[in-house]
Design a protein around this motif. Structure first.
Motif, short mmCIF file in Angstrom:
data_model
loop_
_atom_site.label_atom_id
_atom_site.label_comp_id
_atom_site.label_asym_id
_atom_site.label_seq_id
_atom_site.Cartn_x
_atom_site.Cartn_y
_atom_site.Cartn_z
N VAL A 182 0.88 -1.17 0.00
CA VAL A 182 0.00 0.00 0.00
C VAL A 182 0.91 1.21 0.00
CG1 VAL A 182 -1.78 1.30 1.22
CG2 VAL A 182 -1.74 -1.17 1.41
N GLU A 183 0.72 2.09 -0.97
CA GLU A 183 1.53 3.31 -0.97
C GLU A 183 0.70 4.49 -1.42
OE1 GLU A 183 4.38 3.94 -4.56
OE2 GLU A 183 4.36 1.81 -4.15
N PRO A 184 0.94 5.64 -0.80
CA PRO A 184 0.20 6.83 -1.20
C PRO A 184 0.73 7.36 -2.53
CG PRO A 184 1.76 7.37 0.53
CD PRO A 184 1.83 5.89 0.33
N THR A 185 -0.16 7.95 -3.31
CA THR A 185 0.21 8.64 -4.53
C THR A 185 -0.29 10.07 -4.44
OG1 THR A 185 -1.82 8.08 -5.71
CG2 THR A 185 -0.02 6.49 -5.86
N ASP A 186 0.00 10.87 -5.45
CA ASP A 186 -0.49 12.26 -5.45
C ASP A 186 -2.01 12.31 -5.47
OD1 ASP A 186 2.10 13.21 -5.43
OD2 ASP A 186 2.19 13.46 -7.61
N ASP A 187 -2.63 11.30 -6.11
CA ASP A 187 -4.07 11.32 -6.29
C ASP A 187 -4.83 10.35 -5.39
OD1 ASP A 187 -3.70 13.16 -8.36
OD2 ASP A 187 -3.47 11.56 -9.83
N GLY A 188 -4.13 9.54 -4.61
CA GLY A 188 -4.82 8.56 -3.77
C GLY A 188 -3.91 7.47 -3.27
N TRP A 189 -4.21 6.22 -3.68
CA TRP A 189 -3.47 5.06 -3.17
C TRP A 189 -3.18 4.07 -4.29
CZ3 TRP A 189 -1.83 5.36 1.68
CH2 TRP A 189 -2.49 6.21 2.56
N LEU A 190 -2.05 3.38 -4.16
CA LEU A 190 -1.69 2.27 -5.04
C LEU A 190 -1.58 1.04 -4.16
CD1 LEU A 190 -1.12 1.93 -8.03
CD2 LEU A 190 1.29 2.22 -7.53
N VAL A 191 -2.42 0.03 -4.43
CA VAL A 191 -2.50 -1.16 -3.59
C VAL A 191 -2.09 -2.38 -4.40
CG1 VAL A 191 -4.03 -2.58 -2.16
CG2 VAL A 191 -4.41 -0.11 -2.30
N GLY A 192 -1.19 -3.19 -3.86
CA GLY A 192 -0.79 -4.45 -4.48
C GLY A 192 -1.57 -5.60 -3.87
#
Length: 116
Positions: free
Chosen positions: A60-70
């Protein structure tokens, strides 16, 4: 029709292009989700979209626009289970937890995920 009435109707039509605060929610009205909520939502979305059996959340990592989940899933059950084919999906969510997109980034045999 009276001239005043025509002007009122024209103003109303022109105003339709403007944002109507009663119809559209302000960004502040939406609650942003935490990392753990984003992880759960990413897992739920992949299961819903692919119908695959989930193994777990890998990142789970934050992005500029929200979240990226593996999310790791079983792509193909085999006998013995040690030969199952697994897939790793990346789920992109916005700040509120709504799905923006997803993609499979890897497909590999169980037990051979990191070795090649």
């Amino acid at each position: 029709m009276a001239p005043g009435r025509i002007r009122d109707d024209q103003e109303r039509m022109r105003d339709r292009g403007d944002r109507d605060d009663d119809r559209y929610a302000e960004e502040e009205e939406y609650e942003t989700v935490s990392a753990s909520e984003a992880a759960r939502e990413g897992l739920r979305q992949i299961v819903s979209l692919t119908g695959k059996d989930p193994l777990g959340i890998t990142s789970v990592e934050p992005t500029d626009d929200g979240w990226l989940v593996g999310v790791e899933v079983v792509e193909d059950h085999r006998i013995p289970a040690s030969t199952d084919l697994l897939g790793l999906y990346e789920v992109e969510l916005d700040m509120t937890g709504s799905l923006l997109g997803y993609r499979r980034t890897r497909r590999y045999q169980r037990g051979k995920g990191d070795g090649g």
